[in-house]
Write an enzyme that holds these catalytic residues in place. Structure first.
Site, PDB file in Angstrom:
ATOM      1  CG  ASP A 113      88.676 114.260 134.533  1.00 45.97           C
ATOM      2  OD1 ASP A 113      89.917 114.239 134.377  1.00 45.97           O
ATOM      3  OD2 ASP A 113      87.927 113.345 134.148  1.00 45.97           O
ATOM      4  CB  ILE A 114      93.741 117.188 134.850  1.00 50.06           C
ATOM      5  CG1 ILE A 114      94.704 118.237 134.293  1.00 50.06           C
ATOM      6  CG2 ILE A 114      94.280 115.778 134.639  1.00 50.06           C
ATOM      7  CD1 ILE A 114      95.992 118.391 135.073  1.00 50.06           C
ATOM      8  CG  ASN A 122     105.660 105.340 136.643  1.00 51.26           C
ATOM      9  OD1 ASN A 122     106.424 104.976 135.766  1.00 51.26           O
ATOM     10  ND2 ASN A 122     104.380 104.986 136.678  1.00 51.26           N
ATOM     11  N   GLY A 147      95.884 106.368 139.094  1.00 53.97           N
ATOM     12  CA  GLY A 147      95.608 107.780 139.368  1.00 53.97           C
ATOM     13  C   GLY A 147      95.456 108.620 138.113  1.00 53.97           C
ATOM     14  CB  VAL A 148      96.283 112.186 137.520  1.00 53.18           C
ATOM     15  CG1 VAL A 148      97.767 112.322 137.708  1.00 53.18           C
ATOM     16  CG2 VAL A 148      95.762 113.245 136.562  1.00 53.18           C
ATOM     17  CG  ASP A 149     100.757 107.849 134.554  1.00 53.45           C
ATOM     18  OD1 ASP A 149     100.646 108.238 133.387  1.00 53.45           O
ATOM     19  OD2 ASP A 149     101.715 107.166 134.973  1.00 53.45           O
ATOM     20  CB  SER A 199     104.024 114.087 144.996  1.00 56.50           C
ATOM     21  OG  SER A 199     105.115 113.831 144.154  1.00 56.50           O
ATOM     22  CB  THR A 200      98.918 114.921 147.087  1.00 64.05           C
ATOM     23  OG1 THR A 200      97.957 115.096 146.040  1.00 64.05           O
ATOM     24  CG2 THR A 200      99.799 116.149 147.187  1.00 64.05           C
TER      25      THR A 200
HETATM   26  N1  AR6 Z   1      92.138 114.897 137.231  1.00 59.39           N
HETATM   27  C1  AR6 Z   1      92.779 115.595 138.198  1.00 59.39           C
HETATM   28  N2  AR6 Z   1      93.368 115.014 139.265  1.00 59.39           N
HETATM   29  C2  AR6 Z   1      93.293 113.660 139.362  1.00 59.39           C
HETATM   30  C3  AR6 Z   1      92.664 112.856 138.393  1.00 59.39           C
HETATM   31  C4  AR6 Z   1      92.060 113.521 137.287  1.00 59.39           C
HETATM   32  N3  AR6 Z   1      91.438 112.858 136.316  1.00 59.39           N
HETATM   33  N4  AR6 Z   1      92.768 111.560 138.790  1.00 59.39           N
HETATM   34  C5  AR6 Z   1      93.438 111.561 139.970  1.00 59.39           C
HETATM   35  N5  AR6 Z   1      93.757 112.821 140.312  1.00 59.39           N
HETATM   36  P1  AR6 Z   1      98.321 110.269 141.727  1.00 59.39           P
HETATM   37  P2  AR6 Z   1     101.155 110.760 142.457  1.00 59.39           P
HETATM   38  C6  AR6 Z   1      94.457 113.331 141.510  1.00 59.39           C
HETATM   39  O1  AR6 Z   1      98.306 109.041 142.565  1.00 59.39           O
HETATM   40  O2  AR6 Z   1     100.820 110.823 143.904  1.00 59.39           O
HETATM   41  C7  AR6 Z   1     100.607 106.729 139.242  1.00 59.39           C
HETATM   42  O3  AR6 Z   1     100.380 105.351 139.282  1.00 59.39           O
HETATM   43  C8  AR6 Z   1      94.468 112.465 142.740  1.00 59.39           C
HETATM   44  O4  AR6 Z   1      93.228 112.570 143.424  1.00 59.39           O
HETATM   45  O5  AR6 Z   1      97.714 110.205 140.372  1.00 59.39           O
HETATM   46  O6  AR6 Z   1     102.082 111.785 141.889  1.00 59.39           O
HETATM   47  C9  AR6 Z   1     101.866 107.084 138.470  1.00 59.39           C
HETATM   48  O7  AR6 Z   1     102.118 106.179 137.426  1.00 59.39           O
HETATM   49  C10 AR6 Z   1      95.612 113.111 143.527  1.00 59.39           C
HETATM   50  O8  AR6 Z   1      95.135 114.268 144.211  1.00 59.39           O
HETATM   51  O9  AR6 Z   1      99.854 110.793 141.490  1.00 59.39           O
HETATM   52  C11 AR6 Z   1     102.932 107.039 139.527  1.00 59.39           C
HETATM   53  O10 AR6 Z   1     103.408 105.713 139.713  1.00 59.39           O
HETATM   54  C12 AR6 Z   1      96.564 113.586 142.437  1.00 59.39           C
HETATM   55  O11 AR6 Z   1      95.835 113.472 141.213  1.00 59.39           O
HETATM   56  C13 AR6 Z   1     102.219 107.493 140.773  1.00 59.39           C
HETATM   57  O12 AR6 Z   1     100.843 107.190 140.574  1.00 59.39           O
HETATM   58  C14 AR6 Z   1      97.855 112.803 142.307  1.00 59.39           C
HETATM   59  O13 AR6 Z   1      97.646 111.443 142.580  1.00 59.39           O
HETATM   60  C15 AR6 Z   1     102.330 108.981 140.976  1.00 59.39           C
HETATM   61  O14 AR6 Z   1     101.756 109.321 142.209  1.00 59.39           O
END
Ligand code: AR6
Length: 189
Positions: A21-22, A35, A43-45, A132-133
């Site tokens: 977990d980052i 974004n 997600g991570v945001d 982005s994934t």
């Molecule tokens: N630690 C590490 N990785 C994580 C964590 C965590 N705590 N939580 C999720 N991930 P995403 P994107 C992984 O959707 O595709 C947001 O709403 C997750 O499993 O977070 O760049 C923003 O506001 C995946 O592998 O980012 C933007 O609108 C990776 O992080 C949009 O999503 C990226 O998934 C960005 O989309």
């Protein structure tokens, strides 16, 4: 159980891959897959803003008020708030449109601009998620290739303050994909 760390040394810096977990990382900075509005999201945001508290959003609001929305492929830096990491680097990866909209270059730019900003701030260590994934739909195999290549070429091109780059992958499948991308890249040297 967390898998073993995978690591290589490039130009005096360590590049490693872990499953985790980052928001729990204690590198100087962690990178947020944000974004352009910088107001948080899923997600991570969402996880970073929840764990770091309101000080992060406050700085993001100032940044957007001053310079407008953050273009895809660019990066900005804020406090880490309550996180162990001192800073958060917010970058915007590309939305996947089937590879027709310059996604690979934009993803490379998101990684390199984040590293550049970390070096400008004299940071020694930085953690990246898989930008982005998730919600943005970039296929993992393609994204992981671009990600390891972008970081490795940044480290090779110059010696900066950065001595440690960590990919922190949230699940075991993503971890495996990044490890295999790193292995393939190193084998091609
Ligand atoms: N630690 C590490 N990785 C994580 C964590 C965590 N705590 N939580 C999720 N991930 P995403 P994107 C992984 O959707 O595709 C947001 O709403 C997750 O499993 O977070 O760049 C923003 O506001 C995946 O592998 O980012 C933007 O609108 C990776 O992080 C949009 O999503 C990226 O998934 C960005 O989309």
């Amino acid at each position: 159980m967390e898998k073993q760390t995978k690591e290589v040394i490039i130009n005096q810096a360590r590049l490693s891959i872990i499953e985790g977990d980052i928001t729990k990382q204690s590198t100087d900075a962690i990178v947020n897959a944000a974004n352009p509005g910088l107001m948080g999201g899923g997600g991570v945001d969402g996880a970073i803003h929840r764990a770091g508290g309101p000080a992060i959003l406050e700085e993001c609001q100032h940044i957007v008020a001053k310079q407008g929305r953050l273009p895809t492929g660019k990066a900005v830096i804020t406090t880490g708030g309550k996180l162990k990491a001192k800073d958060v680097i917010h970058t915007v990866g590309p939305i996947w449109y089937g590879g027709t909209k310059n996604e690979a270059d934009l993803l490379t730019s998101a990684y390199k601009e984040s590293l550049k900003l970390a070096a400008e701030n004299n940071l020694v260590s930085i953690s990246f998620p898989s930008i982005s994934t998730g919600a943005y739909g970039y296929p993992q195999a393609e994204a992981s290739k671009m990600a390891v290549k972008a970081v490795a070429s940044f480290l090779r091109e110059q010696v900066t303050s950065i001595k440690e780059v960590v990919f922190v992958l949230f699940d075991s499948r993503t971890y495996d994909v990044y490890c295999s991308a790193l292995e393939k890249m190193m084998a091609q040297q």
